[in-house]
Design a protein around this motif. Structure first.
Motif, PDB file in Angstrom:
ATOM      1  N   GLN A  78      12.231 -14.807   5.549  1.00  0.00           N
ATOM      2  CA  GLN A  78      11.719 -15.128   6.881  1.00  0.00           C
ATOM      3  C   GLN A  78      12.779 -14.866   7.946  1.00  0.00           C
ATOM      4  O   GLN A  78      12.512 -14.253   8.973  1.00  0.00           O
ATOM      5  N   GLN A  79      14.000 -15.297   7.678  1.00  0.00           N
ATOM      6  CA  GLN A  79      15.091 -15.113   8.643  1.00  0.00           C
ATOM      7  C   GLN A  79      15.381 -13.628   8.869  1.00  0.00           C
ATOM      8  O   GLN A  79      15.572 -13.188  10.006  1.00  0.00           O
ATOM      9  N   VAL A  80      15.400 -12.841   7.803  1.00  0.00           N
ATOM     10  CA  VAL A  80      15.641 -11.395   7.924  1.00  0.00           C
ATOM     11  C   VAL A  80      14.532 -10.748   8.748  1.00  0.00           C
ATOM     12  O   VAL A  80      14.788  -9.958   9.655  1.00  0.00           O
ATOM     13  N   LEU A  81      13.282 -11.084   8.446  1.00  0.00           N
ATOM     14  CA  LEU A  81      12.158 -10.481   9.165  1.00  0.00           C
ATOM     15  C   LEU A  81      12.119 -10.922  10.631  1.00  0.00           C
ATOM     16  O   LEU A  81      11.751 -10.136  11.501  1.00  0.00           O
ATOM     17  N   GLU A  82      12.508 -12.160  10.907  1.00  0.00           N
ATOM     18  CA  GLU A  82      12.576 -12.606  12.306  1.00  0.00           C
ATOM     19  C   GLU A  82      13.601 -11.777  13.079  1.00  0.00           C
ATOM     20  O   GLU A  82      13.359 -11.376  14.219  1.00  0.00           O
ATOM     21  N   ASP A  83      14.744 -11.502  12.445  1.00  0.00           N
ATOM     22  CA  ASP A  83      15.769 -10.677  13.089  1.00  0.00           C
ATOM     23  C   ASP A  83      15.254  -9.256  13.318  1.00  0.00           C
ATOM     24  O   ASP A  83      15.451  -8.679  14.390  1.00  0.00           O
ATOM     25  N   PRO A  88      18.275  -2.443  11.483  1.00  0.00           N
ATOM     26  CA  PRO A  88      19.581  -1.856  11.789  1.00  0.00           C
ATOM     27  C   PRO A  88      19.974  -0.778  10.787  1.00  0.00           C
ATOM     28  O   PRO A  88      19.690  -0.888   9.595  1.00  0.00           O
ATOM     29  N   GLY A  89      20.618   0.260  11.268  1.00  0.00           N
ATOM     30  CA  GLY A  89      21.187   1.301  10.405  1.00  0.00           C
ATOM     31  C   GLY A  89      20.200   1.847   9.404  1.00  0.00           C
ATOM     32  O   GLY A  89      19.070   2.196   9.734  1.00  0.00           O
ATOM     33  N   ALA A  90      20.629   1.909   8.148  1.00  0.00           N
ATOM     34  CA  ALA A  90      19.808   2.481   7.078  1.00  0.00           C
ATOM     35  C   ALA A  90      18.980   1.423   6.350  1.00  0.00           C
ATOM     36  O   ALA A  90      18.334   1.725   5.351  1.00  0.00           O
ATOM     37  N   HIS A  91      18.984   0.190   6.837  1.00  0.00           N
ATOM     38  CA  HIS A  91      18.218  -0.869   6.164  1.00  0.00           C
ATOM     39  C   HIS A  91      16.731  -0.522   6.120  1.00  0.00           C
ATOM     40  O   HIS A  91      16.174   0.004   7.077  1.00  0.00           O
ATOM     41  N   HIS A  92      16.114  -0.814   4.996  1.00  0.00           N
ATOM     42  CA  HIS A  92      14.671  -0.697   4.814  1.00  0.00           C
ATOM     43  C   HIS A  92      14.282  -1.569   3.633  1.00  0.00           C
ATOM     44  O   HIS A  92      15.131  -1.944   2.829  1.00  0.00           O
ATOM     45  N   PHE A  93      13.008  -1.928   3.563  1.00  0.00           N
ATOM     46  CA  PHE A  93      12.580  -2.900   2.570  1.00  0.00           C
ATOM     47  C   PHE A  93      11.445  -2.364   1.711  1.00  0.00           C
ATOM     48  O   PHE A  93      10.534  -1.711   2.207  1.00  0.00           O
ATOM     49  N   MET A 109       0.765  -4.802  -4.797  1.00  0.00           N
ATOM     50  CA  MET A 109       1.134  -3.533  -4.175  1.00  0.00           C
ATOM     51  C   MET A 109       2.534  -3.660  -3.613  1.00  0.00           C
ATOM     52  O   MET A 109       3.004  -4.755  -3.317  1.00  0.00           O
ATOM     53  N   THR A 110       3.194  -2.520  -3.499  1.00  0.00           N
ATOM     54  CA  THR A 110       4.515  -2.452  -2.897  1.00  0.00           C
ATOM     55  C   THR A 110       4.389  -1.678  -1.602  1.00  0.00           C
ATOM     56  O   THR A 110       3.848  -0.573  -1.579  1.00  0.00           O
ATOM     57  N   VAL A 111       4.868  -2.293  -0.520  1.00  0.00           N
ATOM     58  CA  VAL A 111       4.872  -1.627   0.772  1.00  0.00           C
ATOM     59  C   VAL A 111       6.311  -1.326   1.154  1.00  0.00           C
ATOM     60  O   VAL A 111       7.246  -2.004   0.709  1.00  0.00           O
ATOM     61  N   VAL A 112       6.477  -0.291   1.961  1.00  0.00           N
ATOM     62  CA  VAL A 112       7.795   0.111   2.423  1.00  0.00           C
ATOM     63  C   VAL A 112       7.856  -0.092   3.930  1.00  0.00           C
ATOM     64  O   VAL A 112       6.996   0.406   4.658  1.00  0.00           O
ATOM     65  N   MET A 113       8.846  -0.814   4.341  1.00  0.00           N
ATOM     66  CA  MET A 113       9.068  -1.047   5.766  1.00  0.00           C
ATOM     67  C   MET A 113      10.324  -0.273   6.137  1.00  0.00           C
ATOM     68  O   MET A 113      11.435  -0.686   5.835  1.00  0.00           O
ATOM     69  N   LYS A 140       6.494 -10.963  -4.601  1.00  0.00           N
ATOM     70  CA  LYS A 140       7.063 -10.903  -5.950  1.00  0.00           C
ATOM     71  C   LYS A 140       8.474 -10.340  -5.930  1.00  0.00           C
ATOM     72  O   LYS A 140       9.332 -10.798  -6.681  1.00  0.00           O
ATOM     73  N   THR A 141       8.702  -9.295  -5.121  1.00  0.00           N
ATOM     74  CA  THR A 141      10.052  -8.753  -4.975  1.00  0.00           C
ATOM     75  C   THR A 141      10.288  -8.367  -3.522  1.00  0.00           C
ATOM     76  O   THR A 141       9.365  -7.964  -2.810  1.00  0.00           O
ATOM     77  N   PHE A 142      11.525  -8.484  -3.109  1.00  0.00           N
ATOM     78  CA  PHE A 142      11.970  -8.067  -1.786  1.00  0.00           C
ATOM     79  C   PHE A 142      13.280  -7.331  -2.007  1.00  0.00           C
ATOM     80  O   PHE A 142      14.254  -7.922  -2.486  1.00  0.00           O
ATOM     81  N   VAL A 143      13.296  -6.037  -1.704  1.00  0.00           N
ATOM     82  CA  VAL A 143      14.462  -5.206  -2.005  1.00  0.00           C
ATOM     83  C   VAL A 143      14.882  -4.433  -0.759  1.00  0.00           C
ATOM     84  O   VAL A 143      14.046  -3.854  -0.065  1.00  0.00           O
ATOM     85  N   ASP A 144      16.178  -4.441  -0.485  1.00  0.00           N
ATOM     86  CA  ASP A 144      16.773  -3.580   0.548  1.00  0.00           C
ATOM     87  C   ASP A 144      17.762  -2.673  -0.171  1.00  0.00           C
ATOM     88  O   ASP A 144      18.924  -3.028  -0.381  1.00  0.00           O
ATOM     89  N   PRO A 145      17.300  -1.483  -0.594  1.00  0.00           N
ATOM     90  CA  PRO A 145      18.168  -0.602  -1.391  1.00  0.00           C
ATOM     91  C   PRO A 145      19.361  -0.061  -0.621  1.00  0.00           C
ATOM     92  O   PRO A 145      20.333   0.381  -1.234  1.00  0.00           O
ATOM     93  N   SER A 146      19.334  -0.110   0.703  1.00  0.00           N
ATOM     94  CA  SER A 146      20.454   0.430   1.477  1.00  0.00           C
ATOM     95  C   SER A 146      21.738  -0.358   1.244  1.00  0.00           C
ATOM     96  O   SER A 146      22.827   0.175   1.433  1.00  0.00           O
ATOM     97  N   VAL A 147      21.596  -1.613   0.845  1.00  0.00           N
ATOM     98  CA  VAL A 147      22.776  -2.452   0.579  1.00  0.00           C
ATOM     99  C   VAL A 147      22.727  -3.047  -0.828  1.00  0.00           C
ATOM    100  O   VAL A 147      23.442  -3.996  -1.127  1.00  0.00           O
TER     101      VAL A 147
END
Length: 154
Positions: free
Chosen positions: A20-25, A32-37, A62-66, A101-108
């Motif tokens: 929630q905190q990450v999405l609020e930001d 920011p930068g190369a971040h994606h989810f 389902m898996t969505v990409v932000m 079920k999963t939340f992934v930020d592969p950039s970091v």
């Protein structure tokens, strides 16, 4: 009756609060930068909102990409609304945190995985568990950091 601390449930609450905190930001400042989810969620969750054709195509999860394009990100205490592009067709979604079920930020190389006893029987799990398969201890509401090997580009 003995009282015990439910660490698994407490960990899930903390992890959902982090999402929630990450999405609020991101809602306030953008990605920011190369971040994606990569966000995988349970499409059968009673509060999940998605188009009928998406629910038919993804009857369980389902898996969505932000990443490059998203719109109308609205973060609440219980979940988030977002419009994503599916084959050049914008579709609004509502994803409750409890459905994630999963939340992934592969950039970091960061990831969270939410497990329940039902997940232990799921043979289609794309993310291998970090536990030893010889461990017979039953798991309930385990929380773990996701191994990102399956998301790496070859």
């Amino acid at each position: 009756m003995a009282r015990s601390i439910d660490y698994g449930n407490l960990m899930h609450q903390a992890m959902r609060g982090l999402i929630q905190q990450v999405l609020e930001d991101v809602s306030a400042r953008g990605l920011p930068g190369a971040h994606h989810f990569f966000i995988t969620f349970d499409t059968t969750h009673p509060q999940a909102e998605l188009a009928d054709w998406l629910r038919q195509r993804y009857p369980k999860e389902m898996t969505v990409v932000m990443q490059h394009w998203y719109d109308n990100l609205e973060v609440t205490n219980d979940g988030f609304y977002i419009t994503l592009n599916f084959g050049d067709k914008p579709e609004p979604l509502y994803v409750p945190y409890d459905a994630i079920k999963t939340f992934v930020d592969p950039s970091v190389e960061f990831g969270l995985r939410f497990e329940t006893n039902e997940d232990d029987d799921d043979d289609d799990d794309p993310l291998p568990p970090n536990n030893d398969d010889t461990d017979d201890t039953p798991r309930s509401h385990d929380a773990e950091v996701v191994r990102l090997d399956s998301f790496r580009k070859q």
